[in-house]
Design a protein around this motif. Structure first.
Motif: not given
Lengths: 314, 299
Positions: B130-138
């Motif tokens: 779900s695009l965008g969420q991975g960056g926030s978790t990083a």
């Protein structure tokens, strides 16, 4: 006499109290720490308090990253922005991965009051309940709130805890032991069951008093863990009292009423009537005025109880 | 059920002296074979980011495939989760799991879900897709590293089209605000998204200026040149007090003649003939590219 306190206030106070006990505890907020009361934690453990700014979706996912790195994370904002705006982040990042994040959402329901419909979240239980592996909890008073915070920490995995803005009467004495996930029967009765959560528990007890004066004995259940639901106690109530009224400061669609009705319909069908917000938006007003206007009163619960009894099959 | 034979070639052990170009060719062949076998998946963006992942997993990152949960490891988050095939190939050939399992991509019951799922497979640091969420978790992982005073590094890969998601900029703002110099972001700037060129669908450019305005250090790199990627990472490590973006110019479908710069290959699988052509394009020098990869065995 048990203390009257808003559940959000009990939450903040509890976090501050236990900050030393749990060194991996991290608390996040989205610019509402003075309202959600996470500011109490910030005061005692500023290095473990992270303000995400007004960016709830990012806050939920950052919490996921912290949890994947070994932290126990409480994230707080208003229920509208936690369960509403960030529904998909809770679903796709937190719940699907079983991350150890506790979403403690405050200002749920109509009793937000004057801020009106944009801030009155009355569909959060329904939304959160639909997510696999997410536990959904609604404490009824300050003491139960504190117990739930610690229970949430002790149990790995994601949790949604629904908290309120307004002061609620104390139902439990300090130090009360709660059996995690189990419905507590606050009053025995055999004619009808009042199954309530949150601020409605106190009103259900008042309704039971009114009914008792008419010779109707209502069992009162505090359903503070809505998911996973203690089905055994619900079905026992259906079996023994033959009619149920659910009471919640939430839409009648999909919340506690939905959970109880589904459970009963599948295993022991009896009349289930729902007291809640009738599929409509909130509005500005004083909390007590709004509760009256939307029918979230002891009187209305008692009326529904009588109706539920009349619907029992001979 | 027939299963494709993937071969068991792996590059395990300490990084530093692996033949990166050979590995990248192998990983690209894996991507083609996996997507062909699954009859669905995302080859275009997997091929454009192959060299970035090759460099990170086989040269840069401090990791131990035998201890995927080692607390001091560097972490890689694939925020553009649809490029799962290249992540799976990179993990398998690095020694996280048997490369034979790559052929199960997207099948019912497979650990190789259509998009990466945390907990299903060793080496997956976060569920993404779900695009965008991975960056926030990083960003959350980088915050945790700072809280714990650890010196591990976090790498995140965004797609260029992904930058159209609002949450990306929330996370970019937060990373700069918290001075997360342990975080390095990559953008796979291949210029194409599903509906066409990013500049026509919803232009996220200028990407470098936007990140600079948010407080990031920005490096430009050729995403298909290991030396260029390596120089940018070295500069990122030297940069203190702010996160670094490595904006990697890439070619969607890189390495496969008929896929290069074609938006249509974002999310479609090659047929039998196209697969063979692709494998020939990706053959090691002096070979036909056909050997084991062409053989099917019945299980």
């Amino acid at each position: 006499m048990a203390e009257a306190i808003a559940t959000r206030a009990a939450y903040g106070r509890c976090l501050a109290c236990i900050s030393d006990k749990y060194p991996d505890l991290v608390v996040m907020d989205a610019d509402l720490s003075k309202s959600t009361m996470t500011a109490d934690f910030k005061k005692v453990a500023p290095e473990r308090f992270i303000n995400a700014g007004i960016a709830e979706n990012n806050m939920i996912c950052m919490a996921g990253g912290l949890a994947a790195s070994g932290k126990v994370v409480f994230v707080s904002t208003f229920a509208m922005f936690a369960a509403g705006r960030s529904y998909e982040q809770i679903l796709n990042t937190l719940a699907s991965s079983g991350l150890n994040v506790k979403v403690a959402a405050t200002h749920a329901g109509l009793t937000v009051g004057e801020d009106g419909m944009s801030h009155q979240m009355v569909t959060d239980i329904a939304l959160m309940r639909s997510i696999p592996d997410l536990r959904v909890m609604v404490p009824a008073d300050g003491v139960e709130t504190e117990a739930m915070v610690e229970e949430a920490i002790r149990t790995p995995g994601p949790v949604y805890i629904r908290l309120g803005r307004s002061k609620v009467p104390g139902l439990f004495e300090a130090g009360t032991e709660f059996e995690p996930g189990k419905i507590r029967t606050l009053r025995e009765g055999s004619n009808v069951t009042l199954a309530a959560c949150g601020i409605m528990v106190d009103l259900a007890l008042q309704a039971a008093d009114m009914l008792a004066q008419e010779g109707i004995y209502a069992r009162v259940l505090n359903v503070s863990t809505i998911k996973p639901l203690d089905k055994e106690t619900v079905l026992e109530a259906a079996h023994q009292t033959g009619a149920i009224v659910t009471c919640e400061e939430h839409s009648v669609l999909g919340g506690l009423g939905g959970a109880v009705a589904e459970t009963v319909a599948e295993s022991w069908p009896v009349p289930v009537l729902r007291v809640g917000i009738e599929d409509q938006f909130g509005q500005s007003g004083k909390p007590e005025e709004l509760l009256e206007l939307y029918g979230l009163t002891a009187h209305h619960i008692a009326e529904k109880a009588i109706k539920a009894i009349s619907l029992k099959r001979a | 059920m027939s299963q494709l034979e993937m071969g068991r070639q792996q590059w395990t052990g300490p990084a530093g002296q692996f033949p990166l170009a050979d590995i990248a060719r192998q990983l690209r062949r894996d991507v083609i074979n996996m997507v062909w076998a699954a009859k669905s998946g995302h080859p275009g963006g997997s091929l454009s980011s192959t060299d970035i992942l090759t460099y990170l997993f086989y040269h840069e990152m401090n990791l131990d495939p035998q201890q995927p949960d080692w607390p001091d490891r560097d972490r890689f988050v694939l925020s553009k989760g649809h490029a799962a095939p290249i992540l799976y190939a990179a993990l398998a050939r690095r020694g996280y799991f048997d490369p034979e399992e790559l052929s199960t991509l997207r099948q019912q019951g497979s650990r190789l879900q259509g998009h990466p799922h945390y907990g299903s497979l060793p080496g997956i640091e976060m569920s993404t897709g779900s695009l965008g969420q991975g960056g926030s978790t990083a960003v959350g992982m980088a915050l945790a590293g700072k809280l714990d005073k650890k010196d591990y590094r976090i790498f995140n890969l965004w797609g260029d089209g992904e930058l159209e998601e609002g949450i990306v900029w929330e996370s970019v703002m937060a990373a700069a605000h918290y001075k997360l110099d342990n975080l390095t972001g990559f953008v796979d700037w291949n210029g194409l998204q599903i509906d066409g060129p990013i500049t026509q669908v919803m232009n996220p450019e200028p990407i470098d200026a936007k990140f600079r305005a948010f407080g990031w250090h920005v490096e430009l790199a050729d995403g298909h040149d290991f030396e260029s990627i390596g120089r940018a990472i070295a500069n990122a490590k030297e940069t203190k007090g702010r996160p670094t973006l490595i904006l990697c110019r890439t070619v969607k479908g890189k390495g496969v003649s008929f896929m290069e710069n074609e938006a249509g290959w974002h999310g479609s699988a090659p047929n039998d003939a196209q697969r063979l052509q692709a494998l020939a394009d990706l053959a090691d020098p002096g070979t036909s590219g056909e050997p084991a990869a062409q053989k099917e065995v019945n299980r």
